[in-house]
Design a protein around this motif. Structure first.
Motif, short mmCIF file in Angstrom:
data_model
loop_
_atom_site.label_atom_id
_atom_site.label_comp_id
_atom_site.label_asym_id
_atom_site.label_seq_id
_atom_site.Cartn_x
_atom_site.Cartn_y
_atom_site.Cartn_z
N GLU A 59 72.46 104.38 102.17
CA GLU A 59 73.35 104.32 101.34
C GLU A 59 74.25 103.09 101.29
O GLU A 59 74.67 102.66 102.52
CB GLU A 59 74.10 105.67 101.21
N ALA A 60 74.81 102.69 100.30
CA ALA A 60 75.74 101.62 100.26
C ALA A 60 76.33 101.62 98.71
O ALA A 60 75.63 101.92 97.61
CB ALA A 60 75.00 100.14 100.16
N TRP A 61 77.64 101.42 98.89
CA TRP A 61 78.19 100.81 97.48
C TRP A 61 78.19 99.43 97.26
O TRP A 61 78.54 98.72 98.05
CB TRP A 61 79.66 101.21 97.76
N LEU A 62 77.58 99.30 96.26
CA LEU A 62 77.26 97.83 95.64
C LEU A 62 77.51 97.60 94.25
O LEU A 62 77.13 98.48 93.52
CB LEU A 62 75.60 97.32 96.03
N SER A 63 77.75 96.11 94.11
CA SER A 63 78.06 95.70 92.78
C SER A 63 76.43 95.50 92.15
O SER A 63 75.57 95.27 93.13
CB SER A 63 78.92 94.52 92.70
N GLY A 64 76.33 95.13 90.89
CA GLY A 64 75.05 94.70 90.81
C GLY A 64 74.46 93.38 91.05
O GLY A 64 73.55 93.24 91.68
N THR A 65 75.36 92.28 91.24
CA THR A 65 74.94 91.23 91.93
C THR A 65 74.65 91.58 93.37
O THR A 65 73.63 90.78 93.92
CB THR A 65 76.51 90.18 91.91
N GLU A 66 75.45 92.46 94.35
CA GLU A 66 75.23 92.55 95.54
C GLU A 66 73.88 93.35 95.69
O GLU A 66 73.03 92.93 96.63
CB GLU A 66 76.35 93.44 96.13
N LEU A 67 73.58 94.28 94.86
CA LEU A 67 72.28 95.00 94.77
C LEU A 67 71.08 93.99 94.51
O LEU A 67 70.25 93.86 95.45
CB LEU A 67 72.18 95.89 93.73
N ALA B 2 70.99 90.73 95.44
CA ALA B 2 71.15 89.75 96.25
C ALA B 2 70.41 90.58 97.53
O ALA B 2 69.52 90.03 98.25
CB ALA B 2 72.38 89.46 96.97
N LEU B 3 70.55 91.80 97.82
CA LEU B 3 70.12 92.43 98.82
C LEU B 3 68.38 92.72 98.55
O LEU B 3 67.78 92.69 99.30
CB LEU B 3 70.58 94.00 99.01
N LEU B 4 68.27 93.24 97.41
CA LEU B 4 66.68 93.40 96.92
C LEU B 4 65.79 92.08 97.27
O LEU B 4 64.97 92.19 97.45
CB LEU B 4 66.52 93.99 95.56
N ALA B 5 66.46 90.89 96.87
CA ALA B 5 65.78 89.58 97.04
C ALA B 5 65.85 89.41 98.68
O ALA B 5 64.46 89.02 99.04
CB ALA B 5 66.85 88.48 96.76
N GLU B 6 66.68 89.90 99.39
CA GLU B 6 66.33 89.80 101.11
C GLU B 6 65.01 90.74 101.08
O GLU B 6 64.33 90.42 102.21
CB GLU B 6 67.47 90.28 101.83
N VAL B 7 65.01 91.75 100.76
CA VAL B 7 64.34 93.03 101.06
C VAL B 7 62.82 92.35 100.70
O VAL B 7 61.76 92.52 101.21
CB VAL B 7 64.51 94.20 100.20
#
Length: 93
Positions: free
Chosen positions: A36-44, A46-51
């Motif tokens: 679970e994470a509280w993320l902005s659209g930009t943060e999400l 960026a995280l999915l790009a790392e994934v």
């Protein structure tokens, strides 16, 4: 900022450990393959790009689900696992 639930099914132990490390830097593990994470659209994004750089799309699956949860009191929790903490303040970039 929104609460996201990110789940995965990864076939390879090495990729699974790497993925858990990537997610663990930005999210709170609540089950073996659930974060679970509280993320902005930009943060999400960026995280999915790392994934995406870690997984093998033909063999693995990662899904992110937004929750329309504005108040923690509306969440039902059984067990001792603490929920992902909501940031007290954040910057909009």
């Amino acid at each position: 900022m929104r609460l996201w639930v990110i789940v995965y099914d990864v076939a390879d132990d090495r990729r699974r450990r790497r993925l858990a490390g990537v997610l663990g830097r930005r999210a709170e593990r609540v089950q073996e393959s659930v974060f679970e994470a509280w993320l902005s659209g930009t943060e999400l994004h960026a995280l999915l790009a790392e994934v995406a750089a870690v997984i093998e799309p033909a063999a693995d699956a990662v899904r992110a689900y937004p929750l329309a949860l504005r108040d923690r009191s509306r969440r039902e929790t059984l067990g001792d696992q603490p929920p992902a903490p909501r940031p007290a303040a954040y910057w909009i970039g």
